[in-house]
Motif scaffolding. Sequence first.
Motif, PDB file in Angstrom:
ATOM      1  N   PRO A 131      33.492   9.503 -57.146  1.00 37.70           N
ATOM      2  CA  PRO A 131      32.887   8.974 -55.917  1.00 37.70           C
ATOM      3  C   PRO A 131      31.360   8.854 -56.002  1.00 37.70           C
ATOM      4  O   PRO A 131      30.735   8.506 -55.003  1.00 37.70           O
ATOM      5  N   VAL A 132      30.780   9.144 -57.183  1.00 39.73           N
ATOM      6  CA  VAL A 132      29.324   9.042 -57.310  1.00 39.73           C
ATOM      7  C   VAL A 132      28.873   7.613 -57.057  1.00 39.73           C
ATOM      8  O   VAL A 132      27.856   7.370 -56.391  1.00 39.73           O
ATOM      9  N   LEU A 133      29.640   6.654 -57.574  1.00 37.80           N
ATOM     10  CA  LEU A 133      29.276   5.249 -57.403  1.00 37.80           C
ATOM     11  C   LEU A 133      29.154   4.899 -55.921  1.00 37.80           C
ATOM     12  O   LEU A 133      28.172   4.286 -55.498  1.00 37.80           O
ATOM     13  N   GLU A 134      30.141   5.286 -55.140  1.00 39.21           N
ATOM     14  CA  GLU A 134      30.116   4.963 -53.715  1.00 39.21           C
ATOM     15  C   GLU A 134      28.970   5.675 -52.998  1.00 39.21           C
ATOM     16  O   GLU A 134      28.341   5.120 -52.088  1.00 39.21           O
ATOM     17  N   ALA A 135      28.689   6.917 -53.394  1.00 43.43           N
ATOM     18  CA  ALA A 135      27.590   7.663 -52.769  1.00 43.43           C
ATOM     19  C   ALA A 135      26.250   6.989 -53.050  1.00 43.43           C
ATOM     20  O   ALA A 135      25.408   6.854 -52.151  1.00 43.43           O
TER      21      ALA A 135
END
Length: 297
Positions: A131-135
């Motif tokens: 979920p790093v990309l979305e954050a």
Amino acid sequence: MPINHRQVEVFRAVMQAGSVTAAAQALHSSQPTLSRDIALMEQRLGYALFERTGARLKPTAAALALFDTVLRHYQGLGQVQSQARALGRAEAQPFQWLALPALAHALVPQALAACPAAAQAAVSITPAESPVLEAWMSEQRFDLALTERADAPSGCRAEVLADLDEVAVLPAAHPLATRSRLDLADFADQAFVSLADDDPYRAQIDALFADAGVARQMRLQTHSAVAVCALVAQGLGVAIVNPLTAAACASHRLVVRPLAVRIPFQVTLLTPLHRPAHRLAAPLTDALRAQWRSMTA
């Protein structure tokens, strides 16, 4: 009282020039004025910066240590000025592109090659997993992102570019390579190269095989679909991966086959809602859409 910027500037000039007279010429000032500035600076610091022998000044150890800090300050200021000037030139503002590693490998290069506006532009490509990309996209840190999730993170717009199916990848000499389409049962007792335990597609694929009662030889696993294909190409097993990575990695050693069961794979384009639009955002988005249309034509 604290020392001020003028005093620091005079101190730097004296240290660089080697004398008050030369520093005064560099600063378009007078020797008496600079001497008073240095004396006031020493008074406020409470210690001497120079040893005076007649008209000559010799820096003290404290002055040399302070000068190192002053130089770093001016170097940092110079970098700020250079960046400020560069930001005034559109071509110097890099396009910040974020993508899942598999999509950075399989989609981004082709889109850049098909976009004339990006030919001479600065582009920074950052691979990241969910979920790093979305954050990071929610923080408005990038101009565009490619992910597999269809839902839009906070502060972003989501557009599903592609709705595809996962595929099988096989060593070219593997007996299953003669089949035009593979059933789950075809994988029974086969050495299987899998995605990592925490990958959502791994969980979905494992559940399908479990429901079908098909047991595989689970030999190798990795976080990267590109690495999965590389392992398969070396004859270390068979695998199921996304169709874009499979197509990018296909070669005389690795073949791609469709599956009889559907395992959906989506590509979603994320754009930030609160970040100023980069001039490459629109043409690169158009290139991605055209790329998808050519793949499904």
